[in-house]
Design a protein around this motif. Structure first.
Motif, PDB file in Angstrom:
ATOM      1  N   VAL A 257       0.721  -0.916  -0.288  1.00 47.49           N
ATOM      2  CA  VAL A 257      -0.097  -0.241  -0.346  1.00 47.49           C
ATOM      3  C   VAL A 257       0.740   1.328  -0.204  1.00 47.49           C
ATOM      4  N   LEU A 258       2.030   0.776   0.431  1.00 47.01           N
ATOM      5  CA  LEU A 258       3.102   2.303   0.729  1.00 47.01           C
ATOM      6  C   LEU A 258       3.500   2.470  -0.905  1.00 47.01           C
ATOM      7  N   LYS A 259       3.316   2.070  -1.880  1.00 46.53           N
ATOM      8  CA  LYS A 259       3.482   2.699  -3.667  1.00 46.53           C
ATOM      9  C   LYS A 259       2.638   3.862  -3.689  1.00 46.53           C
ATOM     10  N   GLU A 260       1.592   3.735  -3.060  1.00 44.29           N
ATOM     11  CA  GLU A 260       0.563   4.934  -3.771  1.00 44.29           C
ATOM     12  C   GLU A 260       0.887   5.987  -2.924  1.00 44.29           C
ATOM     13  N   PHE A 261       1.973   5.961  -2.688  1.00 46.84           N
ATOM     14  CA  PHE A 261       2.586   7.307  -1.987  1.00 46.84           C
ATOM     15  C   PHE A 261       4.224   7.938  -2.494  1.00 46.84           C
ATOM     16  N   GLY A 262       4.458   6.696  -3.767  1.00 45.94           N
ATOM     17  CA  GLY A 262       5.502   7.669  -4.749  1.00 45.94           C
ATOM     18  C   GLY A 262       7.051   6.659  -3.873  1.00 45.94           C
ATOM     19  N   PHE A 263       6.631   5.898  -2.912  1.00 47.41           N
ATOM     20  CA  PHE A 263       8.003   5.260  -2.244  1.00 47.41           C
ATOM     21  C   PHE A 263       8.165   3.725  -3.510  1.00 47.41           C
ATOM     22  N   LYS A 264       9.661   4.218  -3.275  1.00 46.58           N
ATOM     23  CA  LYS A 264      10.098   3.497  -3.747  1.00 46.58           C
ATOM     24  C   LYS A 264      11.220   2.384  -3.543  1.00 46.58           C
ATOM     25  N   ALA A 265      11.742   2.651  -2.357  1.00 49.51           N
ATOM     26  CA  ALA A 265      12.859   1.378  -1.484  1.00 49.51           C
ATOM     27  C   ALA A 265      13.075   1.819   0.058  1.00 49.51           C
ATOM     28  N   VAL A 266      12.020   1.070   0.397  1.00 49.59           N
ATOM     29  CA  VAL A 266      11.654   1.074   1.769  1.00 49.59           C
ATOM     30  C   VAL A 266      12.836   0.281   3.189  1.00 49.59           C
ATOM     31  N   ALA A 267      13.109   0.343   3.864  1.00 44.41           N
ATOM     32  CA  ALA A 267      13.545   0.039   5.064  1.00 44.41           C
ATOM     33  C   ALA A 267      13.450   0.159   6.059  1.00 44.41           C
ATOM     34  N   VAL A 268      13.029  -0.947   7.264  1.00 45.33           N
ATOM     35  CA  VAL A 268      13.221  -0.840   8.732  1.00 45.33           C
ATOM     36  C   VAL A 268      14.164  -1.555   9.357  1.00 45.33           C
ATOM     37  N   VAL A 269      14.364  -0.453  10.187  1.00 46.68           N
ATOM     38  CA  VAL A 269      15.631  -1.686  10.863  1.00 46.68           C
ATOM     39  C   VAL A 269      15.197  -1.325  12.679  1.00 46.68           C
ATOM     40  N   PRO A 270      14.934  -2.812  13.602  1.00 40.74           N
ATOM     41  CA  PRO A 270      15.164  -1.997  15.327  1.00 40.74           C
ATOM     42  C   PRO A 270      16.025  -1.681  15.733  1.00 40.74           C
ATOM     43  N   PHE A 271      15.993  -0.933  16.691  1.00 40.68           N
ATOM     44  CA  PHE A 271      16.967  -0.545  17.872  1.00 40.68           C
ATOM     45  C   PHE A 271      17.124  -1.303  18.563  1.00 40.68           C
ATOM     46  N   PHE A 272      17.776  -1.569  19.251  1.00 41.63           N
ATOM     47  CA  PHE A 272      18.642  -2.545  19.887  1.00 41.63           C
ATOM     48  C   PHE A 272      19.412  -1.855  20.796  1.00 41.63           C
ATOM     49  N   SER A 273      19.275  -2.552  22.362  1.00 44.33           N
ATOM     50  CA  SER A 273      20.299  -2.093  23.733  1.00 44.33           C
ATOM     51  C   SER A 273      19.709  -3.230  24.427  1.00 44.33           C
ATOM     52  N   ALA A 274      21.059  -3.646  24.542  1.00 48.58           N
ATOM     53  CA  ALA A 274      20.850  -5.237  25.738  1.00 48.58           C
ATOM     54  C   ALA A 274      20.370  -6.335  24.613  1.00 48.58           C
ATOM     55  N   GLN A 275      20.392  -6.061  23.957  1.00 48.38           N
ATOM     56  CA  GLN A 275      20.348  -7.527  22.949  1.00 48.38           C
ATOM     57  C   GLN A 275      18.749  -7.767  22.763  1.00 48.38           C
ATOM     58  N   LYS A 276      17.835  -6.150  23.068  1.00 46.49           N
ATOM     59  CA  LYS A 276      16.588  -6.285  23.370  1.00 46.49           C
ATOM     60  C   LYS A 276      15.987  -4.858  22.060  1.00 46.49           C
ATOM     61  N   VAL A 277      15.159  -5.131  21.180  1.00 50.24           N
ATOM     62  CA  VAL A 277      14.261  -4.111  20.876  1.00 50.24           C
ATOM     63  C   VAL A 277      14.029  -3.416  21.464  1.00 50.24           C
ATOM     64  N   ILE A 278      13.536  -1.525  21.326  1.00 55.51           N
ATOM     65  CA  ILE A 278      13.010  -0.693  22.021  1.00 55.51           C
ATOM     66  C   ILE A 278      12.572   0.092  20.838  1.00 55.51           C
ATOM     67  N   GLY A 279      12.949   0.036  19.598  1.00 52.99           N
ATOM     68  CA  GLY A 279      12.135   0.974  18.506  1.00 52.99           C
ATOM     69  C   GLY A 279      12.821   0.874  17.244  1.00 52.99           C
ATOM     70  N   SER A 280      13.045   1.852  16.344  1.00 59.24           N
ATOM     71  CA  SER A 280      13.175   0.930  14.509  1.00 59.24           C
ATOM     72  C   SER A 280      13.373   2.623  14.412  1.00 59.24           C
ATOM     73  N   ILE A 281      14.194   2.720  13.485  1.00 55.47           N
ATOM     74  CA  ILE A 281      13.934   3.745  12.574  1.00 55.47           C
ATOM     75  C   ILE A 281      13.381   3.234  11.022  1.00 55.47           C
ATOM     76  N   HIS A 282      12.764   4.532  10.760  1.00 64.25           N
ATOM     77  CA  HIS A 282      12.811   3.631   8.800  1.00 64.25           C
ATOM     78  C   HIS A 282      13.188   4.910   7.540  1.00 64.25           C
ATOM     79  N   VAL A 283      13.860   4.890   6.508  1.00 62.92           N
ATOM     80  CA  VAL A 283      13.949   4.925   5.745  1.00 62.92           C
ATOM     81  C   VAL A 283      13.507   5.435   4.967  1.00 62.92           C
ATOM     82  N   VAL A 284      12.931   5.999   3.470  1.00 61.64           N
ATOM     83  CA  VAL A 284      12.213   5.860   2.734  1.00 61.64           C
ATOM     84  C   VAL A 284      13.257   6.822   1.101  1.00 61.64           C
ATOM     85  N   SER A 285      12.245   6.354   0.632  1.00 63.21           N
ATOM     86  CA  SER A 285      13.156   7.092  -0.847  1.00 63.21           C
ATOM     87  C   SER A 285      12.263   7.025  -2.074  1.00 63.21           C
ATOM     88  N   ARG A 286      12.255   8.173  -2.508  1.00 63.67           N
ATOM     89  CA  ARG A 286      11.258   7.726  -3.437  1.00 63.67           C
ATOM     90  C   ARG A 286      11.906   8.131  -5.930  1.00 63.67           C
TER      91      ARG A 286
END
Length: 1009
Positions: A738-767
């Motif tokens: 569904v993200l394609k409708e916004f013109g996104f061509k490349a999307v990556a989602v990578v978790p944030f880790f602390s002490a081997q546990k996920v606390i959040g994430s960073i999302h980067v997008v390119s058209r």
């Protein structure tokens, strides 16, 4: 005409005392208000000449609030209060008071403050009249005049300026100057304004606009040491100037890129003998451009302990060729030792028989320091564990303590583990402040097998509560059944205060230049293969068991492409036989390049380096096989890895230098987008229950998209894979098309880790980008690991700062209340003194009042000290001595004070008895030592571990008949008792006047409960 004062004070005793003091000064106290609302009403009604007001008063509004409400009345306000902390002072400053006097107050100081306030108020009214006259002149001028603040916002303009821009003054005031000038002209003028702010001097310059010339004069208006406003005067000078050079726009030069990687390179050709070094090597060596790059000069910089090794390795390479890597140290001219890592490769040109050497040196000093710090850290915590400073325990699943060390018992207030085990039958009921916390603790142990960094609140023996940090694991038997729990507890507050950044990050980055793996073949004197490493298997596709024991020539002939076999077959066996016979590798055979065909049909171009080895009297030939195609690919990838290092270094620096969590998110996301070539992105953090990932920061994302992704439900896919399993997605569009409708061509989602546990994430997008490279994936995952650690650290540090600030406020409040109560006692004694006629009784009250002030000053100095526990005794003694002279009405020049006091700081345990001793002895000298009213009192206070206090006068001296051990005077009895309290020694010298010598050591604070 008598000046009228309105007094605002809710302590009735103090109010009466202050009123009488004011009336003695000749002022009329028109009213005493005890509440804020009452004060506002009476000030409006009576219109006094001055208001003397406490800050903390009864009612819903404070003294500061009262001052704020009446600020426009133009009546001067003096605060008379016990509050001297920075925060209260800062709030009071906003009301622009005419004075701020700290209780206990000095009558002379109060008189002077009132006189200055009334005088200053009258002068300000005159200044206001003069200002109105000045404004009239400015408005009548034809020159352009305006006033701005240091940020460029317009505060005032005259009519000539508003006419110049054809708008009213109101339309200009409050707006930025840049809105009324073309950008290039504004920038030019703003540089001069910044110069005036920086130098605090008048700046003059000329410029041209619309074919008219103007002269500018900028006056910086300085208040309280800082430039608060700029007065700008502009006069048209077109008639005086006919020509002017065109404005030259200063081009900004790109700053030289910061040297990253800390690596330098060199190359050397035996034919020329010239050694070429990169500029970075000069920086690493700590030398300038006059340094002559030769091996001899570099050897001279090499640490003496490493020099022979470096020369030996280099000369061996120059003889036999090949490459090697080793570490060594250099000793720079400034005495600093730096650790370097060097990679050298030597190439022999068969046709020209020339030697070319290449080398790369990397400054790895910081890495070595990290390793040393890590080893020291491990040793430190190993020692801490062995000494059992932390609480260590074992309990059953039901909560019965099986075993505990003394530190664990002390955590809960018990004197021994035995006492703890005897009195605590169920740790959940007896020690947990919230029993349900142990249920969660047990659940995690049973499901995960261990619990790390579990924060929980416990009861101590005295009923107080303490936060502890628990790390534990479940110990199981051979059948995987839990036998018991064991773990360690640490007081979180003390641990966090003791924590220091003693560990550096482990080496996280790979080598900037990846070295390719070489195939190694070792053949014996018969020409049979005896060693064939894994790299050879990968290069040739032949397993070791297929070639071991076979002749090297046979394997080579089998592997050569058909087109080369006829050409080389006739010579190969003969050449190899000659090598094994003569036990020497000819120059033509030391380096060979040829095409190599694998059994699977793949053809690779390889380089073979052959050199002899003699060991145990036997001859061997070592052949190094290098896949040149793979090497070229590696060389092409070097730039990518260098880019990775630069990007990660920049982002990690931004994360570590962030001042708050917002700056962290902004810095990390913007740097990641910019350096990796993405246009948009966002950062999410898990909530406390880990049910949702909430949007914390974003860049360049459309509003209609943000409405759909403000909160991500963790239980749903693909979010469960990201936040529960820690997976990164680089083909995110396949998961969320569904993200394609916004013109996104490349999307990556990578978790944030602390002490081997996920606390959040960073999302980067390119058209623009269509895919994400493996290098970018590697960088993003490293960012996720590093940023997660910094986020957790930043939240932890914020919690520590809040806790420390709260405790400091409470301690300041205690000192303030003690000091305020002593002021009340002093006021009561002062009031009583006015009703006592007998001289002896009057002296008793004055002496008692002096002792109270002595102790009150201790609390005042503690209240003002940075750590609230120690005071600077030099300032204290000086103020105390002069206050005693003032109390007994000593006229200036009659009794002189000579003080020689070291910069000594004392705690409250020692300060109070020491201050009382000084008060008694100086008071005694003032009262009895100088019948004629003239003399000198000397006070010396020196020492470090052992302190020596000397109080000496040149008066008539202490009578011989007075026996200190059996004296009946209260003052000397008090001095003797206070010296004993200090565990000190008192010596009296009566030869010339009276000299008291007291030696003692600072008392250490001991807990009383």
């Amino acid at each position: 005409m008598t000046d009228k004062i309105l007094l605002v004070e809710d302590e009735s005793v103090e109010a009466i005392d202050i009123r009488r003091a004011l009336e003695k000064m000749g002022y009329e106290v028109v009213y005493i208000a005890s509440r804020g609302e009452e004060a506002v009403e009476k000030i409006s009604e009576l219109q006094p000449d001055l208001i003397l007001m406490d800050i903390m008063i009864k009612g819903d509004i404070s003294g500061i609030d009262v001052a704020t409400e009446i600020k426009d009345m133009g009546i001067p306000v003096i605060f008379l209060t016990a509050h001297s902390d920075e925060s209260t002072l800062a709030k009071a400053k906003v009301t622009e008071p005419y004075g701020y006097i700290i209780k206990p107050y000095d009558v002379t100081e109060l008189r002077h403050a009132i006189e200055l306030a009334i005088y200053k108020n009258r002068m300000e009214k005159k200044l206001k009249t003069n200002a109105e006259f000045t404004n009239a002149i400015i408005e009548a001028s034809n020159d352009f005049m305006f006033l701005i603040d240091p940020s460029g916002v317009i505060l005032m303009v005259n009519d000539a300026t508003s006419r110049r821009f054809n708008i009213t003054p109101d339309e200009m005031i409050g707006k930025h100057l840049s809105l009324f000038l073309p950008e290039n002209i504004f920038q030019n003028r703003w540089e001069h304004m910044e110069e005036a702010i920086k130098t605090r001097e008048v700046v003059e310059f000329e410029d041209e606009r619309d074919k008219k010339y103007f002269h500018h004069r900028i006056f910086p208006l300085v208040e309280e040491g800082e430039v608060q406003k700029l007065a700008v005067f502009v006069r048209e000078i077109t008639e005086r100037k006919s020509y002017e050079r065109e404005l030259i726009r200063n081009s900004l030069h790109l700053k030289k890129a910061q040297e990253l990687g800390h690596m330098g390179s060199w190359d050397w050709d035996i034919a020329t003998g010239v050694l070429n070094c990169s500029e970075e090597l000069y920086r690493i060596f700590g030398v300038d451009e006059t340094f002559q790059p030769t091996f001899e000069n570099i050897d001279a910089l090499t640490h003496p302990d490493d020099r022979e090794m470096c020369i030996q390795k280099r000369e061996e390479l120059f003889r036999s060729g090949g490459k090697c890597e080793y570490e060594f140290r250099i000793l720079r001219s400034d005495g600093e030792i730096r650790h370097l890592k060097q990679s050298i490769q030597v190439l022999f040109e068969i046709n020209t028989k020339s030697v070319v050497a290449f080398g790369i040196m990397q400054d790895v000093t910081e890495i070595e320091k990290s390793k040393i710090a890590l080893v020291q850290s491990e040793q430190k915590y190993r020692d801490i564990f062995e000494n059992a400073i932390e609480g260590i325990y074992q309990t059953t699943q039901e909560g019965k303590i099986i075993n505990a060390n003394p530190a664990f018992a002390r955590v809960f207030g018990f004197s021994s583990p035995e006492e703890l085990i005897e009195n605590v039958q169920d740790i959940q009921k007896d020690l947990y402040a919230h029993p349900e916390d142990r249920d969660e603790f047990k659940r995690r142990l049973e499901t995960e097998g261990e619990v790390k960094d579990f924060e929980v609140k416990f009861f101590q023996l005295d009923g107080t509560q303490a936060w502890l940090l628990v790390n534990a694991k479940a110990v199981k038997d051979g059948k995987d059944h839990i036998k018991y729990y064991e773990g360690m507890v640490v007081d979180i507050t003390r641990l966090k205060e003791a924590e220091k950044a003693v560990t550096e990050s482990e080496e996280k980055y790979r080598s900037v230049i990846e070295q390719s793996y070489n195939g190694v073949v070792l053949s014996n004197e018969e020409g049979k293969i005896i060693e064939w490493n894994r790299s050879m298997e990968e290069i040739t596709g032949l397993a070791e068991n297929e070639v071991h024991g076979k002749y090297l020539s046979t394997i080579i002939l089998q592997s050569l492409p058909p087109m080369f076999k006829s050409h080389l077959a006739s010579h190969l066996k003969e050449d190899l036989s000659r090598i094994y016979r003569d036990q020497e590798v000819p120059p033509s055979f030391k380096k060979l390049e040829y095409s190599f065909q694998r059994p699977d049909g793949q053809e690779r171009f390889v380089e073979a380096l052959n050199f002899p080895i003699k060991s145990g009297g036997k001859f061997f030939m070592c052949t190094l096989i290098r896949d040149i195609s793979r090497q070229k690919i590696a060389e092409e990838m070097t730039q990518d890895h260098l880019q990775k290092l630069i990007i990660l270094n920049k982002i990690v620096n931004i994360a570590n230098n962030a001042q708050n969590i917002y700056d962290l998110f902004k810095g990390v996301l913007n740097s990641t987008l910019h350096l990796l070539g993405f246009e948009s992105g966002s950062i999410y953090l898990l909530d406390e229950n880990k049910e949702f990932a909430e949007l914390e920061y974003y860049e360049n994302l459309p509003e209609e998209f943000l409405e759909k992704v403000e909160k991500l439900e963790v239980a749903r896919e693909p979010y469960s894979s990201i936040y529960l399993e820690g997976k990164a997605f680089y083909n995110y569009l396949k998961v969320r098309p569904v993200l394609k409708e916004f013109g996104f061509k490349a999307v990556a989602v990578v978790p944030f880790f602390s002490a081997q546990k996920v606390i959040g994430s960073i999302h980067v997008v390119s058209r623009e980008k269509n895919s994400i490279s493996s290098l970018e994936m590697d960088i993003l995952e490293t960012i996720g690991m590093e940023t997660g650690t910094v986020i957790v650290k930043m939240y932890s540090e914020a919690a520590i700062r809040d806790s420390l600030a709260e405790k400091e406020v409470l301690l300041k409040e205690i000192h303030h209340r003690v000091k305020n109560n002593m002021q009340i006692i002093s006021s009561l004694l002062n009031l009583q003194l006015q009703h006592v006629q007998e001289e002896e009784a009057s002296n008793v009250l004055i002496e008692s009042q002096g002792r109270v002030k002595t102790m009150a000053m201790i609390h005042e100095k503690l209240y003002q000290s940075p750590d609230l526990t120690r005071i600077r005794f030099r300032d204290y003694i000086q103020k105390l001595a002069y206050d005693i002279l003032y109390t007994y009405g000593v006229k200036a020049g009659s009794i002189e004070l000579e003080m020689d006091i070291d910069n000594i700081e004392l705690g409250m345990e020692t300060s109070i008895p020491c201050g009382l001793i000084i008060n008694e002895l100086v008071t005694n000298s003032v009262k009895y030592a100088f019948p004629e009213g003239k003399g000198t009192i000397i006070i010396q206070f020196k020492g470090q571990d052992e302190l020596q206090l000397i109080i000496k006068d040149d008066g008539i001296g202490l009578p011989r008949e007075i026996d200190l051990e059996h004296t009946e005077t209260l003052g000397l009895q008090l001095v003797l008792n206070l010296v004993k309290q200090l565990n000190g020694e008192l010596t009296i010298n009566r030869s010339q006047g009276t000299e008291y010598i007291i030696k003692f050591k600072e008392l250490q604070y001991s807990k009383r409960f």
